[in-house]
Scaffold this motif. Structure first.
Motif, short mmCIF file in Angstrom:
data_model
loop_
_atom_site.label_atom_id
_atom_site.label_comp_id
_atom_site.label_asym_id
_atom_site.label_seq_id
_atom_site.Cartn_x
_atom_site.Cartn_y
_atom_site.Cartn_z
N ALA A 90 102.88 36.77 56.00
CA ALA A 90 101.73 36.60 55.31
C ALA A 90 100.29 37.02 56.09
O ALA A 90 99.41 37.07 55.74
CB ALA A 90 101.54 34.90 55.06
N GLN A 91 100.70 37.23 57.45
CA GLN A 91 99.50 37.64 58.16
C GLN A 91 99.36 39.01 58.46
O GLN A 91 98.40 39.51 58.75
CB GLN A 91 99.28 36.75 59.73
CG GLN A 91 98.19 36.93 60.54
CD GLN A 91 98.18 35.70 61.48
OE1 GLN A 91 98.68 34.90 61.49
NE2 GLN A 91 97.34 36.28 62.36
N PHE A 92 100.56 39.76 58.44
CA PHE A 92 100.58 41.11 58.61
C PHE A 92 101.00 42.04 57.46
O PHE A 92 101.82 41.74 56.84
CB PHE A 92 101.26 41.47 60.04
CG PHE A 92 100.64 40.87 61.37
CD1 PHE A 92 99.36 41.49 61.88
CD2 PHE A 92 100.97 39.49 61.77
CE1 PHE A 92 98.94 40.75 62.99
CE2 PHE A 92 100.31 38.96 62.69
CZ PHE A 92 99.15 39.73 63.53
N THR A 93 100.61 43.33 57.64
CA THR A 93 101.07 44.05 56.46
C THR A 93 102.48 44.94 57.12
O THR A 93 102.50 44.69 58.37
CB THR A 93 100.06 45.20 56.36
OG1 THR A 93 99.99 46.02 57.41
CG2 THR A 93 98.83 44.75 55.62
N THR A 94 102.91 45.46 56.32
CA THR A 94 104.13 46.48 56.56
C THR A 94 103.86 47.42 57.82
O THR A 94 104.67 47.36 58.56
CB THR A 94 104.59 47.30 55.53
OG1 THR A 94 104.62 46.53 54.24
CG2 THR A 94 105.86 47.96 55.71
N ALA A 95 102.82 48.08 57.84
CA ALA A 95 102.51 49.00 58.63
C ALA A 95 102.22 48.39 60.02
O ALA A 95 102.55 48.95 61.14
CB ALA A 95 101.01 49.91 58.20
N GLU A 96 101.61 47.29 59.92
CA GLU A 96 101.45 46.34 61.16
C GLU A 96 102.62 45.92 61.83
O GLU A 96 102.99 46.15 62.99
CB GLU A 96 100.45 45.39 60.95
CG GLU A 96 98.95 45.69 60.62
CD GLU A 96 98.09 44.89 59.94
OE1 GLU A 96 96.96 45.25 59.66
OE2 GLU A 96 98.53 43.73 59.48
N VAL A 97 103.61 45.37 61.07
CA VAL A 97 104.71 44.89 61.56
C VAL A 97 105.48 46.09 62.25
O VAL A 97 106.15 45.85 63.00
CB VAL A 97 105.63 44.14 60.14
CG1 VAL A 97 107.15 43.97 60.83
CG2 VAL A 97 104.99 42.79 60.03
N ARG A 98 105.47 47.18 61.51
CA ARG A 98 106.32 48.29 61.95
C ARG A 98 105.81 48.84 63.20
O ARG A 98 106.48 49.08 64.06
CB ARG A 98 106.11 49.52 61.16
CG ARG A 98 106.82 49.51 59.88
CD ARG A 98 107.26 51.04 59.47
NE ARG A 98 108.32 50.88 58.30
CZ ARG A 98 108.15 51.00 56.90
NH1 ARG A 98 106.98 51.66 56.56
NH2 ARG A 98 109.04 50.93 56.12
#
Ligand SMILES: Cc1cc2nc3c(=O)[nH]c(=O)nc-3n(C[C@H](O)[C@H](O)[C@H](O)COP(=O)(O)OP(=O)(O)OC[C@H]3O[C@@H](n4cnc5c(N)ncnc54)[C@H](O)[C@@H]3O)c2cc1C
Ligand SMILES: Cc1cc2nc3c(=O)[nH]c(=O)nc-3n(C[C@H](O)[C@H](O)[C@H](O)COP(=O)(O)OP(=O)(O)OC[C@H]3O[C@@H](n4cnc5c(N)ncnc54)[C@H](O)[C@@H]3O)c2cc1C
Lengths: 356, 503
Positions: free
Chosen positions: B447-455
């Motif tokens: 909920a806190q991070f986007t796909t790109a950030e998780v990657r």
């Protein structure tokens, strides 16, 4: 995404595809610092302005191209300031450049460094992706601390679109004391004072004179001043002194043609350097400036021997490497991190280390 | 680009360690560990099955208790070679399941690394092995008038290695900072068995700030074997103000007003009525029980400084509508004021069979909103909640009370907690201020991070741990997990994780 962000993301993607190196440029004030500049100039000043400032939250969020002076003015109006006292090194200095270069001023040893005040960033990485890390709150351990990682990375990991910084109330009172002391005695004195509950906020030793600055509550500064003795500087002279230290306009920082201004970051108790050249000692002994024509090899070896590192801060052969070389396993981690953020290697190549 | 593809591969789906062969692991580790430091019988593994978050339990394949750094290197080399997950463990007081064992992995306990190696009073630094207890450092420094500032409530038990790995805070971190602000250097071992020195006795290091990166990294990047911390001088005097309020929202506003007045107290904590009632029964701190909320505000420094600050704090509190203000008259009374606050968790444990501690952080000005929302959630989930806050920095510890033996109470508590965390994000905050993500909050990370950030997080992990063997499945959710959880951050109509298959 804002229009600028979209446009820049496009440009970064195109540069990555073509492997065109980009030279990120804020105010152009710190071009002297770090490895040589290379690549297509990429102007960052257009992305400016304060996004949010909530004085009661002790947080400010600004765009990367915001002039540092503008931010400091805004904070001063609310009785706040950047406690790490960042140097400007020129009228155009930007907040993005300030964070990217990671430099802190005279208050560092007592109040903390720039990285200690980093709360969050919005970054444009080398894939043209806009990423947010950290946030606007004081405590946040969700995900790795990538906002602190980017502080001091000299633009090699991405373009800082926004940064959130912790700000503090400006100390109510300040006083500067002057003592005549030789280097060894001054080093011992500042370390001893560091172990006592005193409101010391900066130290400077140069040419047999130690200056101590005290900051805090009126009563605390007065009581400490009375206890420490020394000769008090007039407020205007004190102000001028610490600004000159922060901005390195004090004559002691000047380097002659062909000379180098070395910055040695050492354990505060490290003994005198014993190297030829002019010296200034800051940060309670933990930061030592050495101006002169000393062999790079000799300075680095001495810094290592004393448990710290040396930076060729101004002047010298920048292509040969400005920062102390990394131990092999850390160099591997650095290369992988650079690849993680900037796989095509387009941002400020060679600015931090010649290899990337 | 090899590296990148590998990193992505382990960021998309959970690693599969089903092929790990226990007998082979035991045999290989038995060759490098002395007798008595390797355990693999179920009864010996049991004490390690959970950390401070007892709702999650698992038995590891083996527990290794090395006593030297060479043994740590040898264990990690073997795990690297055999592809075995490794979970480092300090004191096991973590509240997010960070040290929860991996069922196909080695639990690497640093408990025997329990010596302070060096204490330098002039330089104000201490070098400690990672298993040293937080409080032990301050005790060792006390004869020199120094102490280690971060003081988590668990400080008698938690280890400095665990503190670094969680970036632990304490009631005094508003003024003195978190672990990251009080750390100079760590030494550790990578999964490849390489020894790394990050930081030094100096205030900064060349290159990227890896010290900050490792702080709070939850055992995902390196196994720590040594930690150098800063020590600070003990203030001459500390005094604590206790203020009572007849309304929680008003108490929250008083917190913002203290900060707005330019005061940074040494500590600024808040407890609501259910919390004061619970601790009062337990430690008799003398809290006013009719108050809807109390604030504890500490001032420290020179006697002159403290007097000046207390006068300013008192003025703000009066103006904010405090119904009662007490200033500690002596050290014993100050400690009594704090005893209640520090006993909040055990008190919750006394009045309820189980409790679940949340750790969201929000902007201070949203405190009132959050408290009102929590009250509504108590009705919605049919569970009680007591609130203790590090109010000065907006860090909330709602303690949700439940009984795991009652059908579906644990599930309701978890949903209650998830809703608080998601509201923290929505209010402009974060799901965890100091306890870490671990396994507990891994879904809320989506909920806190986007796909790109998780990657990007996975790429950073791969920079230290290319095969993804250190504490796999914790701290950063795989993209598949986020797709399954289905509650990720949606920004401006974009479908989250469109490239991940749903099931
Ligand atoms: C061919 C060429 C010639 C140049 N000639 C001159 C010259 O004659 N005189 C001169 O003063 N400058 C010159 N420059 C400017 C030079 O690019 C900048 O000085 C340098 O890039 C640092 O920028 P800065 O000092 O404005 O950034 P500062 O604001 O001082 O920042 C310092 C560091 O931060 C990085 N940075 C700045 N903003 C951001 C951001 N938002 N995100 C990420 N990183 C950031 C910079 O790249 C730099 O590494 C030249 C550049 C080129 C390419
Ligand atoms: C009653 C109570 C009160 C608490 N109060 C606070 C508080 O006020 N503030 C606060 O911040 N926390 C608090 N906590 C949480 C907890 O005490 C902290 O998170 C603490 O830092 C964990 O330390 P530990 O040694 O128990 O670590 P563990 O629980 O053993 O491990 C925590 C994490 O660190 C990793 N780790 C441990 N040692 C190493 C190592 N040597 N190398 C690499 N990774 C390692 C583990 O893999 C795990 O991910 C509290 C807990 C309890 C039970």
């Amino acid at each position: 995404m804002t229009t600028i962000e979209k446009e820049w993301a496009e440009r970064v993607r195109a540069a990555a595809a073509a492997r065109t190196p980009l030279c990120l440029r804020g105010g152009g004030s710190k071009g002297f610092y770090g490895g040589p500049l290379a690549g297509e100039p990429f102007e960052l000043c257009a992305n400016r302005g304060v996004v949010a400032h909530e004085p009661t939250e002790l947080v400010v969020t600004v765009r990367g191209g915001t002039p540092l002076a503008e931010l400091e003015e805004l904070l001063a109006e609310k009785g706040q300031y950047l406690a790490f006292e960042p140097p400007h090194f020129g009228p155009g200095a930007t907040v993005g450049g300030c964070v990217a270069s990671g430099l802190s001023g005279p208050r560092r040893a007592n109040a903390g460094a720039l990285r200690d005040f980093m709360l969050g960033i919005k970054l444009l990485d080398g894939r043209g992706e806009v990423l947010r890390f950290g946030g606007q709150v004081m405590k946040n351990v969700a995900g790795y601390d990538l906002s602190r990682l980017v502080a001091g990375s000299l633009g090699t990991l991405g373009i800082l679109l926004e940064v959130s910084l912790k700000v503090l109330p400006r100390p109510v009172a300040e006083a500067t004391l002057r003592f005549e002391l030789d280097e060894a005695s001054a080093l011992r004195r500042v370390n001893e004072l560091g172990g006592q509950p005193l409101p010391v906020s900066a130290t400077l030793w140069q040419d047999g004179v130690l200056h101590l600055r005290l900051s805090g509550a009126e009563a605390a500064v007065q009581a400490a001043g009375a206890r420490l003795g020394g000769e008090a500087l007039a407020p205007a002279a004190a102000q001028a002194l610490w600004t000159a230290v922060r901005e390195q306009t004090l004559p002691g920082f000047a380097v002659e043609e062909g000379g180098v201004l070395w910055r040695l970051s050492l354990p505060s108790t490290a003994p005198a350097l014993g190297l030829p050249g002019r010296q200034l000692v800051e940060w309670g002994g933990a930061q030592r400036w050495l101006a002169g024509a000393v062999e790079a090899q000799a300075v680095r070896a001495r810094a290592t021997e004393l448990g710290g590192h040396a930076v060729a801060f101004r002047g010298g052969d920048r292509a040969a490497g400005v920062f102390q070389p990394l131990a092999a396993p850390l160099a591997v981690v650095h290369r992988r991190l650079k690849q993680a953020f900037d796989p095509a290697g387009i941002f400020n190549p060679g600015r931090l280390y010649p290899e990337f | 680009m090899m590296l990148e593809n590998e990193a992505l591969a382990f960021g998309e789906t959970e690693g599969d360690f089903s092929a790990v062969d226990k007998a082979r692991v035991v045999e290989a580790l038995g060759k490098v560990l002395p007798p008595g430091t390797l355990m693999y019988d179920a009864e010996d593994l049991r004490p390690y099955e959970c950390d401070g978050l007892a709702a999650y339990r698992a038995l590891p394949l083996v527990v290794a208790l090395p006593t030297t750094e060479e043994q740590v290197v040898a264990v990690l080399r073997i795990c690297h070679e055999l592809g075995v997950p490794v979970v480092a463990r300090g004191a096991g007081t973590g509240l997010s399941g960070g040290a929860l064992p991996h069922t196909r992995g080695v639990l690497l306990s640093l408990a025997r690394f329990n010596r302070i190696l060096k204490l330098d009073p002039l330089a104000r630094t201490a070098v400690a092995q990672p298993g040293v207890r937080n409080l032990a450092i301050s005790e060792a420094a006390a004869p020199y008038g120094l102490y280690y500032a971060p003081d988590p409530s668990s400080q008698i038990a938690c280890s400095i290695g665990g503190n670094v790995s969680e970036n632990a805070g304490g009631v005094h971190c508003l003024k003195y900072g978190l672990t990251v602000h009080n750390l100079l250097r760590v030494r550790g071992v990578t999964i490849e068995g390489e020894i790394v020195e990050i930081g030094s006795g100096a205030l900064d290091s060349p290159g990227y700030d890896l010290l900050a990166l490792v702080t709070g990294s939850e055992g995902m990047l390196v196994v720590l074997t040594e930690v150098t911390v800063k020590l600070v001088p003990k203030p001459q005097l500390a005094q604590c103000v206790l203020a009572a309020f007849d309304d929680v929202v008003r108490a929250g506003e008083a917190v913002a007003k203290i900060i707005a007045a330019g005061i940074i107290p040494a500590g600024l904590e808040m407890m609501d009525q259910p919390a004061t009632a619970a601790v009062e029964e337990f430690v008799r701190a003398g809290y006013p029980l009719d108050a809807k909320a109390i604030l504890l505000c500490e001032s420290d420094g020179t006697p002159e400084e403290v007097a000046e600050e207390i006068a300013r704090v008192r003025a703000v509190l009066e103006e904010s509508g405090a119904t009662e203000i007490r200033v500690s008259r002596d050290e014993a009374e100050r400690l009594r004021f704090w005893a209640g606050r520090k006993a909040a968790f055990p008190a919750a444990g006394r009045i309820s069979p189980d409790y679940y501690c949340m750790d969201g952080t929000i902007p201070r000005k949203r405190l009132g909103e959050m408290l009102t929302a929590i009250q509504d959630m108590e009705g919605k989930y049919g569970l009680r909640c007591m609130n203790v806050f590090h109010a000065g920095d907006g860090n909330l510890h709602p303690l949700i009370l439940f009984d795991a033996n009652q059908p579906d109470e644990l599930e309701r508590a978890e949903e209650f907690g998830a809703e608080i965390l998601e509201l923290s994000v929505a209010l402009g905050g974060t799901i965890t201020g100091e306890h870490g993500v671990g396994l507990e909050k891994i879904n809320q990370m989506c909920a806190q991070f986007t796909t790109a950030e998780v990657r990007q997080f996975f790429r950073v992990k791969a920079a230290f741990d290319p095969p993804g063997l250190l504490n796999p499945g914790k701290a950063i959710p795989t993209l598949n997990r986020c797709a399954e959880y289905g509650r990720m951050r949606v920004s401006k109509g974009h479908v989250p994780y469109p490239d991940i298959p749903r099931f």
